[in-house]
Design an enzyme around this catalytic site. Structure first.
Site, short mmCIF file in Angstrom:
data_model
loop_
_atom_site.label_atom_id
_atom_site.label_comp_id
_atom_site.label_asym_id
_atom_site.label_seq_id
_atom_site.Cartn_x
_atom_site.Cartn_y
_atom_site.Cartn_z
CG HIS A 31 45.09 39.20 28.13
ND1 HIS A 31 44.37 40.37 28.00
CD2 HIS A 31 46.37 39.59 28.42
CE1 HIS A 31 45.17 41.41 28.19
NE2 HIS A 31 46.39 40.96 28.45
CG ASP A 33 40.17 37.75 33.25
OD1 ASP A 33 40.52 38.01 32.08
OD2 ASP A 33 40.21 38.59 34.18
N GLY A 116 50.78 51.74 38.78
CA GLY A 116 51.24 51.46 37.44
C GLY A 116 52.00 50.18 37.28
CB ALA A 117 53.50 47.87 39.65
CG LEU A 119 51.61 44.79 41.35
CD1 LEU A 119 52.50 45.10 42.56
CD2 LEU A 119 51.82 43.37 40.88
CB SER A 122 41.59 49.76 39.57
OG SER A 122 41.87 48.58 38.84
CD GLU A 154 38.51 47.98 36.78
OE1 GLU A 154 39.56 48.06 36.11
OE2 GLU A 154 38.50 47.66 37.98
CG ASP A 166 42.75 42.19 37.98
OD1 ASP A 166 43.36 41.14 37.74
OD2 ASP A 166 42.89 43.23 37.32
CE1 TYR A 218 42.73 43.55 30.24
CE2 TYR A 218 40.48 43.90 29.49
CZ TYR A 218 41.38 43.25 30.30
OH TYR A 218 40.94 42.29 31.17
#
Length: 374
Positions: A31, A33, A116-117, A119, A122, A154, A166, A218
């Site tokens: 958190h 970035d 959902g992990a 990682l 997306s 995104e 990411d 978020y």
């Protein structure tokens, strides 16, 4: 290649290009970035592969090997739903960047990033598609430009206010290295992450708890950080130099968020210093401190993540923390190779005691970034 076979079966010809982009794990710097701070992610072995051929019209036909059924046909960008938004968003943002319509495309997608992990499946999807389009249209975009294009897709199209971490990790990752990224200047350098020579592993602990950031928490954290920065008269929380003075001027959640962001940036720089000095075995305490801050100051952990971290350390891990945006997903643990079994047994037992589904354990190996595969 399975995705090529699926493309051929669905669209009647071979794809013009095939691109692969990996997911990522963040070693530290959570958190930070979108607060113009520092991050230290690395690309993982799992990712998304996109087989693509441009069309002569503006129709987009999408096939996912992870979804049943026929290809999805999209005539207008605004008609995209679900996972297709990430793909169509890249085409929409590319058209805006070029100032002219972009031809449609036939696209087949295959992915093996654990869903959902946390990682960044997306980001891998966006970067794979962006790389393929860059290749097909001869646009000459650099890896960082691909990352920025994907981030904007995104942010603006999907509506998820993520930072650049990411997508940058997916586009710029290098085998055997972590990526130290300044999210304001976008300056980066690779940092050797030679765990094996020190008898260590980074173990991903996938809690199996799905996270969904776009739902609001978020975005709420980001808004709190931006509000705190305005009150402190700085461009971003990265610019806070007098933490004690800043905390005196803030209250409640904004005070806690500021505490996390400023101290997390310090932890990133400290961990980079240890890695550059070859002191890989000493980074565990920083991972622990990061998790406590994310749990208590940023409040983005979850019971499953907390139990995973605590049980991993109790089982012999040198350090552990949640990774990714939080609210579920995965934790990582720094583990000596001869303690891998005991760490996994400790976490599994802690989950079983609570009646939770067993977590999944995955080795995190720093892997190459996005590239053309065919």
């Amino acid at each position: 290649m399975l995705v090529v076979e699926a493309f051929r079966a669905a669209f009647g010809a071979d794809p013009r290009t095939v691109w692969h982009a990996p997911g990522r794990v963040n070693l530290i710097g959570e958190h930070t970035d979108y607060n113009d701070g520092f991050v230290l992610p690395f690309a993982v072995p799992w990712g998304v592969t996109a087989a693509v051929t441009p069309r002569g019209d503006h129709t987009i036909r999408l096939l996912s090997l992870q979804s049943d059924g026929e290809p999805i046909t999209i005539e207008r960008h605004e008609d995209a739903r679900g996972w297709t938004r990430y793909v169509v968003g890249v085409l929409a943002v590319l058209a805006d960047r070029l100032g002219e319509p972009v031809p449609g495309a036939d696209i087949a997608i295959d992915g093996d990033v654990p869903q959902g992990a946390g990682l960044s499946s997306s980001a891998a999807l966006e970067v794979a598609v962006a790389g393929a389009l860059n290749d097909l249209h001869g646009l000459g975009m650099t890896p960082m430009e691909l990352a920025l294009l994907s981030q904007r897709a995104e942010n603006d199209f999907v509506g998820m206010p993520c930072g650049i971490m990411d997508q940058a990790a997916s586009a710029l990752g290098q085998e055997g290295h972590a990526l130290f990224l300044d999210c304001r200047s976008l300056g980066s350098r690779t940092i050797p992450l030679d765990l094996a020579s020190h008898g260590l592993r980074i173990l991903i602990i996938d809690t199996g708890v799905h996270h969904e950031h776009a739902g609001g928490e978020y975005a709420k954290r980001r808004a709190e950080c931006e509000s705190a920065a305005r009150k402190l008269g700085v461009e971003a929380l990265r610019d806070v130099t007098d933490l004690a003075g800043a905390l005196e001027r803030l209250q409640g959640d904004e005070r806690k968020r500021t505490m996390h962001v400023v101290t997390e940036n310090h932890r990133v720089e400290a961990l980079v210093g240890l890695l550059r000095a070859g002191a890989v075995t000493e980074i565990g305490a920083l991972l622990n401190a990061s998790h406590l801050s994310l749990r208590d100051q940023y409040e983005v952990s979850s019971p499953e993540l907390d139990v995973a971290v605590e049980a991993a350390v109790r089982g012999g891990a040198r350090g552990a923390r949640m990774t990714g945006g939080g609210f579920g997903g995965s934790a990582i643990a720094l583990v000596a190779e001869d303690r891998l079994d005991s760490v996994q047994e400790s976490v599994a037992a802690a989950y079983a005691e609570r009646g939770w589904h067993a977590p999944r354990f995955l080795p995190a190996v720093p892997s190459p970034g996005a590239s053309r595969r065919a």
